[in-house]
Design an enzyme around this catalytic site. Structure first.
Site, PDB file in Angstrom:
ATOM      1  N   GLY A   1     -56.638   7.330  21.713  1.00 16.48           N
ATOM      2  CA  GLY A   1     -57.092   8.574  22.303  1.00 16.48           C
ATOM      3  C   GLY A   1     -56.169   9.714  21.878  1.00 16.48           C
ATOM      4  O   GLY A   1     -55.139   9.510  21.249  1.00 16.48           O
TER       5      GLY A   1
ATOM      6  N   ASP B   1     -55.362  13.773  20.246  1.00 16.59           N
ATOM      7  CA  ASP B   1     -55.627  14.526  19.020  1.00 16.59           C
ATOM      8  C   ASP B   1     -54.575  14.203  17.970  1.00 16.59           C
ATOM      9  O   ASP B   1     -54.251  13.036  17.752  1.00 16.59           O
ATOM     10  CB  ASP B   1     -55.678  16.028  19.349  1.00 16.59           C
ATOM     11  CG  ASP B   1     -56.522  16.820  18.374  1.00 16.59           C
ATOM     12  OD1 ASP B   1     -56.029  17.086  17.254  1.00 16.59           O
ATOM     13  OD2 ASP B   1     -57.660  17.182  18.712  1.00 16.59           O
ATOM     14  N   ILE B   2     -53.996  15.207  17.341  1.00 16.81           N
ATOM     15  CA  ILE B   2     -53.072  14.964  16.232  1.00 16.81           C
ATOM     16  C   ILE B   2     -51.625  14.994  16.703  1.00 16.81           C
ATOM     17  O   ILE B   2     -51.273  15.756  17.613  1.00 16.81           O
ATOM     18  CB  ILE B   2     -53.290  15.999  15.098  1.00 16.81           C
ATOM     19  CG1 ILE B   2     -52.644  15.505  13.791  1.00 16.81           C
ATOM     20  CG2 ILE B   2     -52.786  17.384  15.489  1.00 16.81           C
ATOM     21  CD1 ILE B   2     -53.130  16.247  12.556  1.00 16.81           C
TER      22      ILE B   2
ATOM     23  N   TYR C   1     -47.301  13.928  15.234  1.00 20.39           N
ATOM     24  CA  TYR C   1     -46.384  13.618  14.118  1.00 20.39           C
ATOM     25  C   TYR C   1     -45.439  12.515  14.543  1.00 20.39           C
ATOM     26  O   TYR C   1     -44.980  12.468  15.686  1.00 20.39           O
ATOM     27  CB  TYR C   1     -45.588  14.870  13.747  1.00 20.39           C
ATOM     28  CG  TYR C   1     -44.303  14.581  12.984  1.00 20.39           C
ATOM     29  CD1 TYR C   1     -44.332  14.267  11.625  1.00 20.39           C
ATOM     30  CD2 TYR C   1     -43.066  14.600  13.630  1.00 20.39           C
ATOM     31  CE1 TYR C   1     -43.155  13.984  10.934  1.00 20.39           C
ATOM     32  CE2 TYR C   1     -41.897  14.315  12.955  1.00 20.39           C
ATOM     33  CZ  TYR C   1     -41.947  14.006  11.601  1.00 20.39           C
ATOM     34  OH  TYR C   1     -40.790  13.714  10.915  1.00 20.39           O
TER      35      TYR C   1
ATOM     36  N   ALA D   1     -45.095  12.709  23.291  1.00 19.27           N
ATOM     37  CA  ALA D   1     -46.549  12.615  23.188  1.00 19.27           C
ATOM     38  C   ALA D   1     -47.004  11.200  23.506  1.00 19.27           C
ATOM     39  O   ALA D   1     -46.262  10.237  23.292  1.00 19.27           O
ATOM     40  CB  ALA D   1     -46.997  13.008  21.780  1.00 19.27           C
TER      41      ALA D   1
ATOM     42  N   PHE E   1     -46.308   5.776  23.051  1.00 16.67           N
ATOM     43  CA  PHE E   1     -45.618   7.058  23.226  1.00 16.67           C
ATOM     44  C   PHE E   1     -44.679   7.340  22.049  1.00 16.67           C
ATOM     45  O   PHE E   1     -44.237   6.417  21.363  1.00 16.67           O
ATOM     46  CB  PHE E   1     -44.826   7.074  24.538  1.00 16.67           C
ATOM     47  CG  PHE E   1     -43.750   6.024  24.637  1.00 16.67           C
ATOM     48  CD1 PHE E   1     -42.478   6.240  24.133  1.00 16.67           C
ATOM     49  CD2 PHE E   1     -44.009   4.799  25.256  1.00 16.67           C
ATOM     50  CE1 PHE E   1     -41.485   5.272  24.233  1.00 16.67           C
ATOM     51  CE2 PHE E   1     -43.029   3.821  25.363  1.00 16.67           C
ATOM     52  CZ  PHE E   1     -41.764   4.060  24.844  1.00 16.67           C
TER      53      PHE E   1
ATOM     54  N   CYS F   1     -51.224  17.835  19.285  1.00 13.22           N
ATOM     55  CA  CYS F   1     -52.138  17.358  20.322  1.00 13.22           C
ATOM     56  C   CYS F   1     -53.315  18.310  20.526  1.00 13.22           C
ATOM     57  O   CYS F   1     -54.003  18.242  21.551  1.00 13.22           O
ATOM     58  CB  CYS F   1     -51.402  17.123  21.643  1.00 13.22           C
ATOM     59  SG  CYS F   1     -50.027  15.958  21.479  1.00 13.22           S
TER      60      CYS F   1
END
Length: 233
Positions: A89, A91-92, A94, A160, A174, A191
């Site tokens: 789940g 978004d983007i 790094y 994140a 995480f 995100c």
């Protein structure tokens, strides 16, 4: 019910190879659960917690927007980074050196069957860990992960999170910025959230380096407490 978790530190490992390893562990647990139900057996399912550092890589969750990656394929190559669209789940984000990435691969039926509680527990593990360094971190409503300065113009994300779960088995997890090069976040909309910064433990403490092993140990301590489990090294 098996509350033992096998802890594995994979060191620095390629993202794709780690993802495939996660998938293997995940599938083995799911297959065992299916077998148990089909054959009416009760073989305990294993649990894992993987720690890893990845070479520079951007990953996009299954519901993510590719436009949040601000680099072309050529620019990715110039930055020494790779890119993968994956099945978690979120978004983007790094991943890179100096970041502690944790992948809990758990059968939640060994603990509790509540994905919302699972995510809140992961956040709490990081919040308690960072409190040991004097940082007042918290959640941001509607935005999974761990933040500083929530509700101020200086809100910034330090950890994140993004997970996948099927048949109550989890994977992904995480990414805590400890000594990470934050410049790599400039090439994405982290995100998918505009107007909020990203930070690291190193930056917040104003030091040259933070001991990654020490941070991992603190994460393990609070993971054990919150999940009421035993970590096997």
């Amino acid at each position: 019910m098996n509350k033992q978790i096998q802890l594995q530190d994979l060191g620095i490992k390629d993202y794709k190879a780690t993802w495939e390893y996660q998938e293997d562990l995940f599938k083995a647990i799911v297959d065992l659960k299916i077998k148990n139900r089909r054959e009416e057996t009760a073989i305990p399912t294993p649990n894992y917690l993987l720690f890893v550092e990845h070479p520079h890589v951007y990953t996009l969750g299954k519901s993510g927007d590719l436009s949040n990656l601000l680099l072309s394929e050529k620019q990715l190559e110039e930055k020494g980074a790779t890119f993968y669209k994956i099945n978690r789940g979120g978004d983007i984000t790094y991943h890179g050196p100096g970041q502690i990435v944790g992948y809990p691969i758990l059968d939640l039926e060994n603990f509790f069957t509540d994905i919302h509680q699972y995510l809140r527990f992961l956040e709490e593990v990081i919040i308690l860990t960072l409190a040991d360094y004097g940082l007042d971190c918290s959640r941001s409503e509607g935005e999974t992960g761990v933040w500083l300065g929530v509700g101020t113009p200086f809100a910034r994300k330090i950890c994140a999170m993004g997970v996948r779960a099927s048949r109550w088995v989890t994977m992904h997890g995480f990414a805590l910025n400890v000594n990470a090069d934050l410049g790599y976040f400039d090439h994405i909309i982290p995100c998918g959230i505009r107007g909020k910064a990203v930070t690291s433990l190193q930056v917040e403490l104003g030091v040259s380096q933070v001991d990654l092993v020490e941070v991992q140990q603190k994460i393990c301590k609070y993971f054990t407490q919150l999940f009421d489990c035993v970590l096997l090294r």
